[in-house]
Design an enzyme around this catalytic site. Structure first.
Site, PDB file in Angstrom:
ATOM      1  N   SER A 139       0.853  -1.181   0.000  1.00  0.00           N
ATOM      2  CA  SER A 139       0.000   0.000   0.000  1.00  0.00           C
ATOM      3  C   SER A 139       0.894   1.238   0.000  1.00  0.00           C
ATOM      4  O   SER A 139       1.718   1.398   0.901  1.00  0.00           O
ATOM      5  CB  SER A 139      -0.884  -0.042   1.260  1.00  0.00           C
ATOM      6  OG  SER A 139      -1.601   1.159   1.417  1.00  0.00           O
ATOM      7  N   LYS A 165      -1.414  -1.014  -4.193  1.00  0.00           N
ATOM      8  CA  LYS A 165      -2.536  -0.159  -3.773  1.00  0.00           C
ATOM      9  C   LYS A 165      -2.033   1.270  -3.660  1.00  0.00           C
ATOM     10  O   LYS A 165      -1.019   1.533  -3.015  1.00  0.00           O
ATOM     11  CB  LYS A 165      -3.081  -0.680  -2.456  1.00  0.00           C
ATOM     12  CG  LYS A 165      -4.021   0.238  -1.723  1.00  0.00           C
ATOM     13  CD  LYS A 165      -4.776  -0.538  -0.657  1.00  0.00           C
ATOM     14  CE  LYS A 165      -4.797   0.200   0.661  1.00  0.00           C
ATOM     15  NZ  LYS A 165      -5.548  -0.556   1.694  1.00  0.00           N
ATOM     16  N   LYS A 167      -2.960   5.107  -2.547  1.00  0.00           N
ATOM     17  CA  LYS A 167      -3.865   5.961  -1.788  1.00  0.00           C
ATOM     18  C   LYS A 167      -4.209   7.183  -2.623  1.00  0.00           C
ATOM     19  O   LYS A 167      -3.335   7.767  -3.281  1.00  0.00           O
ATOM     20  CB  LYS A 167      -3.192   6.398  -0.486  1.00  0.00           C
ATOM     21  CG  LYS A 167      -2.968   5.261   0.488  1.00  0.00           C
ATOM     22  CD  LYS A 167      -4.279   4.819   1.114  1.00  0.00           C
ATOM     23  CE  LYS A 167      -4.027   3.802   2.223  1.00  0.00           C
ATOM     24  NZ  LYS A 167      -5.296   3.396   2.865  1.00  0.00           N
ATOM     25  N   ASP A 192      -7.232   3.298  -3.024  1.00  0.00           N
ATOM     26  CA  ASP A 192      -7.932   3.350  -1.731  1.00  0.00           C
ATOM     27  C   ASP A 192      -8.170   4.811  -1.371  1.00  0.00           C
ATOM     28  O   ASP A 192      -7.224   5.583  -1.208  1.00  0.00           O
ATOM     29  CB  ASP A 192      -7.097   2.655  -0.638  1.00  0.00           C
ATOM     30  CG  ASP A 192      -7.842   2.568   0.702  1.00  0.00           C
ATOM     31  OD1 ASP A 192      -8.991   3.045   0.790  1.00  0.00           O
ATOM     32  OD2 ASP A 192      -7.254   2.016   1.659  1.00  0.00           O
ATOM     33  N   GLU A 218     -11.207   0.963  -3.235  1.00  0.00           N
ATOM     34  CA  GLU A 218     -11.499   0.663  -1.833  1.00  0.00           C
ATOM     35  C   GLU A 218     -12.099   1.881  -1.140  1.00  0.00           C
ATOM     36  O   GLU A 218     -11.564   2.989  -1.249  1.00  0.00           O
ATOM     37  CB  GLU A 218     -10.182   0.242  -1.155  1.00  0.00           C
ATOM     38  CG  GLU A 218     -10.299  -0.124   0.314  1.00  0.00           C
ATOM     39  CD  GLU A 218      -8.958  -0.623   0.885  1.00  0.00           C
ATOM     40  OE1 GLU A 218      -8.027  -0.902   0.094  1.00  0.00           O
ATOM     41  OE2 GLU A 218      -8.842  -0.722   2.118  1.00  0.00           O
ATOM     42  N   ASP A 243     -13.843  -1.289   3.284  1.00  0.00           N
ATOM     43  CA  ASP A 243     -12.902  -1.376   4.399  1.00  0.00           C
ATOM     44  C   ASP A 243     -13.616  -0.802   5.638  1.00  0.00           C
ATOM     45  O   ASP A 243     -14.280  -1.544   6.381  1.00  0.00           O
ATOM     46  CB  ASP A 243     -11.610  -0.617   4.036  1.00  0.00           C
ATOM     47  CG  ASP A 243     -10.568  -0.555   5.152  1.00  0.00           C
ATOM     48  OD1 ASP A 243     -10.836  -1.019   6.272  1.00  0.00           O
ATOM     49  OD2 ASP A 243      -9.464  -0.003   4.927  1.00  0.00           O
ATOM     50  N   LYS A 267      -9.835  -6.672   8.149  1.00  0.00           N
ATOM     51  CA  LYS A 267      -8.774  -6.390   9.121  1.00  0.00           C
ATOM     52  C   LYS A 267      -9.292  -6.899  10.456  1.00  0.00           C
ATOM     53  O   LYS A 267     -10.315  -6.398  10.942  1.00  0.00           O
ATOM     54  CB  LYS A 267      -8.521  -4.883   9.228  1.00  0.00           C
ATOM     55  CG  LYS A 267      -8.002  -4.239   7.948  1.00  0.00           C
ATOM     56  CD  LYS A 267      -7.869  -2.731   8.104  1.00  0.00           C
ATOM     57  CE  LYS A 267      -7.364  -2.098   6.817  1.00  0.00           C
ATOM     58  NZ  LYS A 267      -7.382  -0.617   6.877  1.00  0.00           N
ATOM     59  N   GLY A 295      -4.146  -4.030   6.240  1.00  0.00           N
ATOM     60  CA  GLY A 295      -3.157  -3.780   7.286  1.00  0.00           C
ATOM     61  C   GLY A 295      -3.378  -2.425   7.904  1.00  0.00           C
ATOM     62  O   GLY A 295      -4.096  -1.578   7.363  1.00  0.00           O
TER      63      GLY A 295
HETATM   64  O1  OSB Z   1      -7.155   2.037   4.616  1.00  0.00           O
HETATM   65  O2  OSB Z   1      -6.096   0.236   4.446  1.00  0.00           O
HETATM   66  C1  OSB Z   1      -6.182   1.362   4.910  1.00  0.00           C
HETATM   67  C2  OSB Z   1      -3.034   2.185   6.940  1.00  0.00           C
HETATM   68  C3  OSB Z   1      -3.581   2.923   7.955  1.00  0.00           C
HETATM   69  C4  OSB Z   1      -4.935   3.174   7.953  1.00  0.00           C
HETATM   70  C5  OSB Z   1      -5.737   2.683   6.932  1.00  0.00           C
HETATM   71  C6  OSB Z   1      -5.205   1.929   5.916  1.00  0.00           C
HETATM   72  C7  OSB Z   1      -3.817   1.704   5.902  1.00  0.00           C
HETATM   73  C8  OSB Z   1      -3.119   0.984   4.838  1.00  0.00           C
HETATM   74  C9  OSB Z   1      -1.806   0.344   5.212  1.00  0.00           C
HETATM   75  O3  OSB Z   1      -3.481   0.963   3.694  1.00  0.00           O
HETATM   76  C10 OSB Z   1      -1.676  -1.068   4.804  1.00  0.00           C
HETATM   77  C11 OSB Z   1      -0.464  -1.716   5.444  1.00  0.00           C
HETATM   78  O4  OSB Z   1      -0.437  -1.915   6.684  1.00  0.00           O
HETATM   79  O5  OSB Z   1       0.471  -2.005   4.708  1.00  0.00           O
HETATM   80 MG    MG Z   2      -8.410   0.975   3.340  1.00  0.00          MG
END
Ligand code: OSB
Ligand code: MG
Length: 373
Positions: A139, A165, A167, A192, A218, A243, A267, A295
């Site tokens: 990510s 992924k 952001k 995401d 996402e 999510d 998660k 994660g």
């Molecule tokens: O939306 O998935 C998410 C990290 C912090 C808060 C929200 C998210 C995330 C990540 C990190 O996308 C994923 C990872 O731990 O590698």
């Molecule tokens: Mg997410």
């Protein structure tokens, strides 16, 4: 295998600071210095571990490091110490306490580690999962410049990650994703949004992203919404993945009923622990929805739980489970997590299957509460 009841003799909750190697930005804000909450339960000569996955700010969930600390030390842990159960997985203190799934999950998941260690099994074995390695992705936080994003995507693809992924937030979305897609026409890309959009205002933007051939988008809409996601899924071809909106198996049932997407990011911390995560997994398998394990920028302790969970058969999409080195200069477990050929090996030692570096954790601890009895 130890039979019979187990009594929780001692509980320790700690906070340690852990610096990310790289600033990580999502649509609600960024993180560099993680404040990690770790829990240990002592019983029958065993020390069980878990990590509470709360963030530093209430930008992803209302829960934060500080709300979890409050709920754990004031309510959950005083009721946990002295508790006796047949099976560590039954540890659910304070049933009347509403909400706070991440704080509760920390206890429930430590209970899984405890039970697995009592039986001399790995978490994966206790879960009944058979896969020895799970496909994984990475990510990438919001990057202000396309060229920096493209360089990271290229690096991670070269390393072998099977899902990238990206952001996004308003202003760093369709155009940026188009640039990445242009450069990597066949790469397994997804986006995401962490709830940055609304159906009422952003449908044109969401349609523009729909033409980027993404694996999924996402959580585009509000963090507790299922109805607008359902309407959106009818408007775009790209699969919507939920999510934030899925906090329980009840939410997942509603999402299936409404057609609020086609994929769920599970998660375990967000949904209150492993039992809830498994129930959502099973529901999705029955409904034909693929799932993957997300994660929360966990240390190696939280990661061990995610890797084991992702060994269940419905986790067919690569998880947000990356190398320890992707997050930390040095992880707090041994061995560190290291991806091989796009998959993460699932530890097969007892319980979490990795050893927390207790001396370093102790040295890093900035606050600690101990419960005995
Ligand atoms: O939306 O998935 C998410 C990290 C912090 C808060 C929200 C998210 C995330 C990540 C990190 O996308 C994923 C990872 O731990 O590698
Ligand atoms: Mg997410």
């Amino acid at each position: 295998m130890r039979n019979g009841r187990v009594r929780i003799e001692r509980v320790v909750v700690r906070e340690i600071p852990l610096e990310l190697r790289e600033f990580f930005e999502i649509s609600s804000g960024g993180t560099q210095a993680r404040r990690v909450v770790l829990l240990t339960l002592e019983a029958d000569g065993i020390t069980a571990w878990s990590e509470c996955v709360t963030g530093e700010t209430p930008g992803y969930s209302y829960e934060t490091t500080d709300t979890a600390w409050h709920v754990l030390t004031k309510w959950l842990l005083p009721a946990l110490v002295g508790a006796e159960v047949e099976d560590g997985r039954e540890l659910h203190p304070v049933p009347w306490l509403r909400g706070h799934p991440m704080a509760r999950a920390a206890i429930e998941m430590a209970g899984w580690d405890l039970e697995a260690k009592r039986r001399g099994q790995s978490l994966r074995q206790l879960l009944g999962a058979t896969r020895g390695a799970v496909p994984v992705g990475v990510s990438i936080g919001i990057q202000p410049r396309n060229e920096d994003l493209i360089a990271r995507v290229e690096g991670y693809l070269d390393e072998g990650y099977r899902k990238i992924k990206i952001k996004i937030k308003p202003g760093r979305d369709a155009e940026m994703l188009g640039a990445v897609r242009n450069r990597f026409p066949d790469a397994p890309l997804m986006a995401d949004a962490n709830s940055a959009y609304t159906l009422a205002h952003d449908l044109p933007r969401l349609r523009a992203m729909d033409s980027c051939n993404l694996m999924m988008i996402e959580q585009p809409l509000a963090h507790e919404d299922l109805l607008d996601h359902s309407a959106l899924q009818r408007e775009i071809r790209t699969a919507v993945c939920l999510d934030e909106s899925i906090r329980s198996v009840e939410d997942a049932r509603l999402a299936h009923h409404l057609g609020s997407g086609r994929i769920i990011n599970i998660k375990p911390g967000r949904v209150g622990g492993f039992a809830s995560a498994i129930a959502i997994h099973d529901l999705c398998v029955a409904a034909g929805w693929p799932v993957w394990c997300g994660g929360m920028l966990e240390s190696g302790i939280g990661r061990a739980f995610n890797v084991a969970l992702a060994a269940l058969p419905g986790f067919t999409i690569p998880g947000d489970i990356s190398d320890s080195r992707r997050y930390w200069a040095r992880d707090i477990v041994w061995p560190e997590f290291k991806m091989k050929d796009g998959t993460m090996p699932v530890p097969d030692g007892p319980g979490i299957g990795v050893a927390p570096d207790i001396e370093r954790i102790e040295a890093l601890t900035v606050r600690k509460a101990v419960f005995e009895g």
